[in-house]
Motif scaffolding. Sequence first.
Motif, mmCIF file in Angstrom:
data_model
loop_
_atom_site.group_PDB
_atom_site.id
_atom_site.type_symbol
_atom_site.label_atom_id
_atom_site.label_comp_id
_atom_site.label_asym_id
_atom_site.label_seq_id
_atom_site.Cartn_x
_atom_site.Cartn_y
_atom_site.Cartn_z
ATOM 1 N N UNK A 1 22.688 2.857 -40.473
ATOM 2 C CA UNK A 1 21.643 2.973 -39.456
ATOM 3 C C UNK A 1 20.563 1.917 -39.683
ATOM 4 N N UNK A 2 20.226 1.672 -40.946
ATOM 5 C CA UNK A 2 19.237 0.633 -41.260
ATOM 6 C C UNK A 2 19.761 -0.756 -40.909
ATOM 7 N N UNK B 1 15.031 4.861 -27.692
ATOM 8 C CA UNK B 1 16.008 4.866 -28.780
ATOM 9 C C UNK B 1 16.401 3.425 -29.107
ATOM 10 N N UNK B 2 16.235 3.067 -30.363
ATOM 11 C CA UNK B 2 16.615 1.734 -30.823
ATOM 12 C C UNK B 2 18.045 1.725 -31.349
ATOM 13 N N UNK B 3 18.380 2.676 -32.207
ATOM 14 C CA UNK B 3 19.735 2.836 -32.744
ATOM 15 C C UNK B 3 19.974 4.320 -32.988
ATOM 16 N N UNK B 4 21.232 4.708 -33.094
ATOM 17 C CA UNK B 4 21.572 6.114 -33.318
ATOM 18 C C UNK B 4 22.912 6.199 -34.034
ATOM 19 N N UNK B 5 23.145 7.334 -34.641
ATOM 20 C CA UNK B 5 24.433 7.610 -35.273
ATOM 21 C C UNK B 5 24.809 9.051 -34.989
ATOM 22 N N UNK B 6 26.106 9.302 -34.850
ATOM 23 C CA UNK B 6 26.585 10.644 -34.533
ATOM 24 C C UNK B 6 27.562 11.120 -35.600
ATOM 25 N N UNK C 1 15.883 0.516 -45.493
ATOM 26 C CA UNK C 1 15.285 -0.400 -44.525
ATOM 27 C C UNK C 1 14.714 -1.624 -45.240
ATOM 28 N N UNK C 2 14.046 -1.389 -46.382
ATOM 29 C CA UNK C 2 13.469 -2.509 -47.134
ATOM 30 C C UNK C 2 14.553 -3.475 -47.606
#
Length: 340
Positions: A45-46, A203-208, A182-183
């Motif tokens: 996700x990052x 929403x910028x990004x997502x995961x399911x 993220x860093x």
Amino acid sequence: RVGPSFQFRTEVLGTGPVENGRLKGDLILKGGGDPTMDTDRLADLAVALREAGVHEVTGRFIVCPGDLPRGDRIDHEQPDHVAYNPAYGGLNLNFNRVHFEWKKAVDDYEITMQARGLRFRPATSVTQMSIVDRKVPVYDYWASRDKDIWSVARGALGKNGARWLPVRFPAVYAADVFKTLARSNGIVLKRAEIVDQVPEGQVLVATESDLLVPMMIDMLKYSTNLTAEMTGLSASVAEGVPVSGLIGSGARMSLWAIQKYGIGDLKFSDHSGLGYDSAISPLSMAKILQENDGIRVLLKPVNLSVSKSRPAPNGVEVKAKTGTLNFVSSLAGFVTTKSG
């Protein structure tokens, strides 16, 4: 209630525009109750956030666990240190467990507390461990405002070893790990702020998660209590009626079973069966299974072979769920005999 193709969804949102790699607003990590979220998927996700063009965040880092009920453990009668009794909520990570590892050094032990995945093993400061000189208890625990504070008896460690310990602050845990991940992708986030209501944003990004059926197969194979609880809570609120916690959700499931199957000798205080107040008679369990042959595909094969000299009988198949709690074993499922 939710359907076999149901998926849990975790989102990263932004409250402002992204211009020249800079998010001019807050970044929000929003949970959807996914019990199977792990460090590797959080790392993906990052990466996806970086690939979406976000390289800097000017605003706050906000974490919203979502609308599902939250609790610091499934059952309050279990020992503090058992990993199968973690916290639950809308934002979970590694089944809300932390990996404690110790290695014997020259004078003492080297210890690590990691959010361990298969590909990534970031350290976390949300769970802290100290080694103390005492005989009992082996593990001692107390909760600070937002941290798990553990101690372990030195004499119980031996040379090298590791074990999973439960996490009581899963949203803080997930936020801490996501900030680290993220860093590593060049995105520096501020200290996380936990909120109940998610601000408006895109929403910028997502995961399911996986689809519900394979999730249930894994749940029954590996006895992942957290999956049972989060799925049960999601089913309880699927019709828009809120519940306050596991007891209320378990009661709703009990009422559903009573009305659907016409049985009354059952009581569920949760969805995993971990709580001592949950009970169902063998006859009621058999009746539920009898009317739901489709459950068979979710269960795991049971090897009936005793030894090489006493192999399993030909043509006989058992698919069931095994259960062991305090040295009491049970088996519930289906047997197919030679005659079919």
